[in-house]
Design an enzyme around this catalytic site. Sequence first.
Site, PDB file in Angstrom:
ATOM      1  N   SER A  69      67.571  35.289  34.161  1.00  0.00           N
ATOM      2  CA  SER A  69      66.494  35.632  33.242  1.00  0.00           C
ATOM      3  C   SER A  69      66.598  34.767  31.987  1.00  0.00           C
ATOM      4  CB  SER A  69      66.557  37.141  32.943  1.00  0.00           C
ATOM      5  OG  SER A  69      65.323  37.616  32.492  1.00  0.00           O
TER       6      SER A  69
ATOM      7  N   HIS B 209      65.226  42.758  39.474  1.00  0.00           N
ATOM      8  CA  HIS B 209      65.513  41.585  38.644  1.00  0.00           C
ATOM      9  C   HIS B 209      67.021  41.366  38.493  1.00  0.00           C
ATOM     10  CE1 HIS B 209      64.632  38.538  35.734  1.00  0.00           C
ATOM     11  NE2 HIS B 209      64.896  39.243  34.652  1.00  0.00           N
TER      12      HIS B 209
END
Length: 391
Positions: free
Chosen positions: A206, A340
Amino acid sequence: MMFLYPVLLSLISSGALAATCPSLPSSPQLQSITTLPDPFSWHPLQHSGRVTTLSDWQCRQSHISTLLQQLELGTKPPAPSSVTSTFSQNKLSITASNAGKTISFTATITYPSSGAGPYPAMIAYGGLSIPLPPGVATITFDNSQIAQQNDQSSRGKGLFYTLYGADHPAGAMMAWAWATSLIIDRLEATPAARINTARIGVTGCSRNGKGALVAGAFDSRIALTVPQESGTGGSGCWRLAAASEGAPQDVQTAGEIVQENVWFSAAFNTYANDVDRPPFDHHMLAGLIAPRGLVSIDNAGYQWLGPWSSLGCMGTARLIWQAMGVPDRMGYSMSTDHPHCSFPDQQRGDLFAFINRFMLGMEVNTTVQKNYAGIAFDSKPWVNWQVPTLT
Ligand SMILES: *[C@@H]1O[C@H](CO)[C@@H](O)[C@H](O)[C@H]1NC(C)=O
């Protein structure tokens, strides 16, 4: 004649290339470019023709590096005047001084359970969130201590800014890249740490995946770069994010990212709502890594990351490796939806091929172009340039 040879040799070893690489103008005139910019043009240098040779490309890469630093990421300072380190109990403690200021930070090494080293090592921003095959060490350090990344109030905060001043142009990611290079410098100088510095990887997920891409782009000693679910500002391109936002997806755009945090230089604020203006996009940031190894690990499950943008951007980046004759050194893997930063088994083989080749030195096939989610990207409207064969 006797005299010429040593002169020629010393010219070559001192980087005679620099003499044939024209300098960029200090205030380049930027054109608006609504497609993905041609990495092999010379823009914004006034220059006829395109990049055709590997030595042209080396020069052009230095221009792209300069432009990215000026307009988007901020400058990466060289190692400061004084850097020392101690190594004990798996910890490399680094002290750096500059202009009367001193900072210290620590990198922690986790060794493989077998073998004697020196080991290949993966530097993992924010902790490791990918699997590693046996035989690879992990190096972690607190990148958010080097440059904070809470929100806009983090601008100029962290050890990097203690050393260089709160108004240094480097955004947080460039500050982390600087620290990463310092760690590699000290590992090179510390044989007792048992790390093979010719086999270093860098990864992060990320926001830290965006940072890993930047670290790989700005230190040519990094053998393998693995941005994971890095989204807009990482494996995504600014122009593609802008084009896919609201159509009907909610993709993070440059304008939103500079509001969220301080990953980029404050200089980028000028361009964040005018993304056609910078003479580059992130296919060219990735292209600074070529011909070294890069595998981008992405996740189709989050609109905010802009999966279509990442797929198209990294597919375009791969054309740079193709131009250099080494397309298999750049891999891509887009998974189906999963939480994620939790690494799915689906992508394990794609990742391990790259680690096996670039960190463990195995002869494996790294022709990896996986799109498990089956996202369609039509490059025709975006890539209006031909891929040269650099010689
Ligand atoms: C490497 O893998 C690709 C993709 O699976 C395949 O097309 C290619 O033939 C392989 N190359 C070799 C030398 O085995």
